[in-house]
Design a protein around this motif. Structure first.
Motif, mmCIF file in Angstrom:
data_model
loop_
_atom_site.group_PDB
_atom_site.id
_atom_site.type_symbol
_atom_site.label_atom_id
_atom_site.label_comp_id
_atom_site.label_asym_id
_atom_site.label_seq_id
_atom_site.Cartn_x
_atom_site.Cartn_y
_atom_site.Cartn_z
ATOM 1 N N ILE A 1 -7.873 19.299 -29.180
ATOM 2 C CA ILE A 1 -8.041 20.015 -30.569
ATOM 3 C C ILE A 1 -9.338 21.001 -30.285
ATOM 4 N N LYS A 2 -10.252 20.303 -29.879
ATOM 5 C CA LYS A 2 -11.438 21.205 -29.669
ATOM 6 C C LYS A 2 -11.264 22.328 -28.730
ATOM 7 N N THR A 3 -10.447 21.922 -27.531
ATOM 8 C CA THR A 3 -10.538 22.878 -26.459
ATOM 9 C C THR A 3 -9.344 23.923 -27.083
ATOM 10 N N HIS A 4 -8.283 23.581 -27.748
ATOM 11 C CA HIS A 4 -7.561 24.739 -28.380
ATOM 12 C C HIS A 4 -8.192 25.727 -29.254
ATOM 13 N N LEU A 5 -8.841 25.098 -29.970
ATOM 14 C CA LEU A 5 -9.627 26.004 -31.133
ATOM 15 C C LEU A 5 -10.429 27.097 -30.327
ATOM 16 N N ASP A 6 -11.290 26.449 -29.328
ATOM 17 C CA ASP A 6 -12.085 27.101 -28.735
ATOM 18 C C ASP A 6 -11.382 28.268 -27.868
ATOM 19 N N ASP A 7 -10.234 27.973 -27.101
ATOM 20 C CA ASP A 7 -9.656 28.682 -26.403
ATOM 21 C C ASP A 7 -9.103 29.986 -27.111
ATOM 22 N N MET A 8 -8.561 29.470 -28.424
ATOM 23 C CA MET A 8 -7.833 30.438 -29.152
ATOM 24 C C MET A 8 -8.951 31.173 -30.116
ATOM 25 N N ARG B 1 -19.062 15.684 -35.484
ATOM 26 C CA ARG B 1 -19.638 15.644 -34.140
ATOM 27 C C ARG B 1 -19.674 16.927 -33.311
ATOM 28 N N GLU B 2 -18.307 17.551 -33.169
ATOM 29 C CA GLU B 2 -18.037 18.493 -32.485
ATOM 30 C C GLU B 2 -18.290 19.770 -33.261
ATOM 31 N N GLY B 3 -18.356 19.608 -34.227
ATOM 32 C CA GLY B 3 -18.598 20.658 -35.136
ATOM 33 C C GLY B 3 -17.116 21.521 -35.645
ATOM 34 N N SER C 1 -19.149 24.125 -22.467
ATOM 35 C CA SER C 1 -17.957 24.005 -22.764
ATOM 36 C C SER C 1 -17.361 23.034 -23.486
ATOM 37 N N PRO C 2 -16.351 22.925 -24.070
ATOM 38 C CA PRO C 2 -16.021 21.651 -24.938
ATOM 39 C C PRO C 2 -15.962 20.300 -24.358
ATOM 40 N N GLU C 3 -15.692 20.536 -23.045
ATOM 41 C CA GLU C 3 -15.349 19.210 -22.092
ATOM 42 C C GLU C 3 -16.657 18.703 -21.976
ATOM 43 N N GLN C 4 -17.656 19.572 -21.796
ATOM 44 C CA GLN C 4 -19.014 19.015 -21.320
ATOM 45 C C GLN C 4 -19.706 18.218 -22.666
ATOM 46 N N LYS C 5 -19.253 18.792 -23.842
ATOM 47 C CA LYS C 5 -19.761 18.105 -24.913
ATOM 48 C C LYS C 5 -19.156 16.873 -25.223
ATOM 49 N N LEU C 6 -17.707 16.765 -25.048
ATOM 50 C CA LEU C 6 -17.123 15.423 -25.223
ATOM 51 C C LEU C 6 -17.638 14.409 -24.527
ATOM 52 N N ILE C 7 -17.670 14.842 -23.100
ATOM 53 C CA ILE C 7 -18.276 13.628 -22.281
ATOM 54 C C ILE C 7 -19.585 13.389 -22.431
#
Lengths: 336, 154, 121
Positions: A216-223, A252-254, B3-9
């Motif tokens: 979800i986080k990646t999708h929102l960031d990518d878009m 946590r992920e904002g 990057s989001p990946e770094q954050k989650l890990i």
């Protein structure tokens, strides 16, 4: 260099978005008795579907669902150019057998319970790539075939863990067409396998929540979208436990105040004794191909982000004490 | 930008586990223990009642115990076939697993589930899914004890 | 004769121990583990001479739980060793437990042939 249609880290955006022109869902009696019973195309009278074994019942259920979806556009199976489907059985036999009967060119997929999003993603890519004009994307699961494969025999006196989920008996099929009217697939985010080190085979929600939030986080960031862009962000089968974890991770992920729910939580009533909620490929497949797309057609929902979540374990790795990796794929469905 | 990946890990597995464990319902220990005690106790009482009845009629204690076990096994197999034992097990937990009836239930349930794979390699083989390991460990320890005794007495 | 309440008490307590093990160590303990654990610990305790007192107090409360089955196997073995020496170590256990093992397998098979798994709501 990234692909021309690729956006950001893991997302693809479709130039000529494939349209969902028809869909169908068939569910078992328990799912039919739940809060969305009237939104499914058919509710089976029993789990055996008039067949000899549960495995045959499962593939007949899938075949029937695909036929219903095609029938809504007055298509016969040979009008479809490609079938993308998967299930939870060993060697995905339910899909293989359904494809045998339907005689549609077939690519079998395995993504555990994430299969519906996987088939939609692959289907949308192949269509946007110009290879096919009519693709059926489907997934199914059956409580009693999954139970005997992954857990204990039905008649064994075992206390169900409260974190355990109930594998849905359900199938969903979507007909994607290059032209037509209906909700369209705008983008898709292919998930990474994320392992949070969980080992409890009766707590899949905890094993998959990390993957769901990552996607979800990646999708929102990518878009470059905010969490409240979508009318509904819905995960596949995190259940009560997993979706509670996901909500914490959003903070946590904002991720900004998403309108969030989970198909596993939605599918059954509180009184239906399903532990943490529903699960299985069929859980997200029937919720999408029933209530969710129905609400989109009615205009109640205009922007939907579906994230199907899968636990990529096998009974063997579970026995060996390995951790349970999770995966999640996101599909953005919008109305014109 | 991270990057989001770094954050989650960056969520350490331990931290994730702590977070997740807040949301997991705990087993209702007191209720489970009571159920296990009462159901397990009652199954044993039924066994004792049969033993006392037989001993009262002149059967030897050893034979009476064996016969009582056989009857309990039969009852457990039958109620499993009828689909009741598993409902009892939902509540009773160890109360219906630990007695020999639980052994019988595990045997029947494993066999029943694979009926459609045939009577030889379906039912016949699967009957030992749980019974097999149980008997293996029983036999191994028993023979070991016997060998120790042979060694000590010679 | 062992009174019924003693069988209830001892049997109930033995089952309760199993429940504690399952609830505290979840998820990794399955019913199969419990059965194997009980037969093994019963057999070991019996070999050490610690299980017989429990049987004296609790009667069926100690023999019906699967630990009692382990006890039966070991006591049968030890008795046979006295009579037949080394051969007894290999034959005594199954001889003593023959009725239980055979009835479990035969009843199990017959029931599995007659009945079908039922669907749970």
């Amino acid at each position: 260099m990234p692909g021309r249609k690729k956006r950001g880290q893991q997302t693809v955006v479709f130039d000529t978005p494939p349209t969902i022109t028809a869909w169908a869902s068939v569910v078992g009696p328990k799912e039919g008795a739940g809060p969305w019973g009237r939104d499914f195309d058919a509710v089976m009278d029993d789990y055996i579907f008039g067949e000899k074994t549960w495995e045959i019942a499962e593939y007949k259920m899938l075949r029937n669902t695909i036929e219903r979806a095609l029938d809504k556009r007055n298509f016969r199976p040979d009008d479809a150019e490609l079938l993308l489907a998967g299930d939870l059985l060993n060697q995905i036999v339910a899909s293989n057998f359904a494809a045998r009967d339907l005689a549609i060119p077939f690519l079998g997929l395995y993504g555990a319970c994430s299969t519906m999003a996987e088939s939609l993603t692959v289907g949308a890519m192949l269509m946007d790539g110009g290879y096919f004009e009519r693709i059926v994307a489907a997934a199914c699961s059956h409580h009693y075939t999954a139970e005997r494969q992954y857990r204990f025999p039905t008649e064994q006196g075992v206390q169900k863990a409260q974190t355990a989920q109930w594998t849905a008996t359900a199938a969903g099929a979507v007909l994607l067409e290059a032209r037509g009217s209906g909700p369209y697939i705008k983008a898709a985010t292919v998930g990474k396998v994320i392992d949070m080190g969980q080992t409890d085979a009766s707590d899949m929600g905890s094993a998959m929540a990390g993957a769901a939030v990552h996607t979800i986080k990646t999708h929102l960031d990518d878009m470059a979208l905010s969490g409240d862009y979508y009318d509904l962000i819905v995960t596949g089968d995190l259940g009560k436990v997993g979706s509670a974890i996901a909500r914490q991770l959003f903070v946590r992920e904002g991720i900004v105040s998403p309108n969030y729910s989970d198909c596993g939580v939605l599918l059954y009533d509180r009184e239906q004794a399903v532990g943490s909620g529903g699960s299985g490929c069929g859980c997200s497949a029937c919720m999408l191909c029933g209530p969710l797309l129905k609400k989109m057609r009615g205009g109640e929902l205009r922007k939907l982000l579906l994230i199907c979540t899968g636990a990529l374990m096998s009974p063997i790795t579970a026995f060996q004490g390995e951790s349970i990796p999770g995966i999640a794929h996101a599909v953005a469905i919008e109305l014109w | 930008m991270q990057s989001p990946e770094q954050k989650l890990i960056q969520i350490e597995r331990q931290e994730y586990e702590d977070l997740a464990s807040q949301f997991r319902p705990k087993p209702k220990l007191a209720r489970n223990l009571l159920w296990a005690f009462v159901v397990g106790g009652l199954i044993c009482t039924l066994g004792q009642w049969m033993v006392n009845l037989m001993v009262g009629r002149g059967v030897s204690l050893a034979d009476a115990s064996s016969a009582a076990s056989c009857i309990l096994i039969f009852l457990a197999a039958l109620t499993t076939g009828l689909g009741y034992y598993n409902q009892l097990g939902q509540r009773a937990g160890a109360g219906s697993i630990v007695p020999i009836t639980g052994f019988a239930n595990a045997i029947v349930a494993s066999a029943l589930e694979f009926k459609r794979e045939g009577y030889i390699f379906g039912v016949g083989a699967r009957i030992f899914t749980v019974a097999g390991p149980t008997l293996v460990f029983g036999f191994v320890v028993a023979v070991l004890m016997g060998l120790i005794k042979v060694f000590l007495t010679s | 004769m062992v009174p019924l309440y003693m069988a209830f008490l001892v049997g109930g307590l033995l089952c309760m121990i199993g429940q504690v093990v399952m609830d505290v160590t979840k998820p990794n303990i399955t019913p199969g583990h419990i059965l194997v654990g009980y037969i093994t610990s019963g057999a070991i305790l019996s070999g050490l001479g610690l299980y017989q007192p429990l049987v004296n107090w609790g009667g069926a409360g100690a023999t019906v739980p699967l630990s009692g089955f382990g006890h039966l196997l070991v006591q049968g073995t030890l008795k046979a060793v006295e009579q037949r020496g080394l051969l007894g170590a290999f034959s005594g256990g199954v001889e003593a437990a023959a009725a239980g093992i055979t009835s479990a397998i035969v009843f199990g098979y017959v029931v599995a042939v007659i009945f079908n798994p039922r669907v749970k709501e």
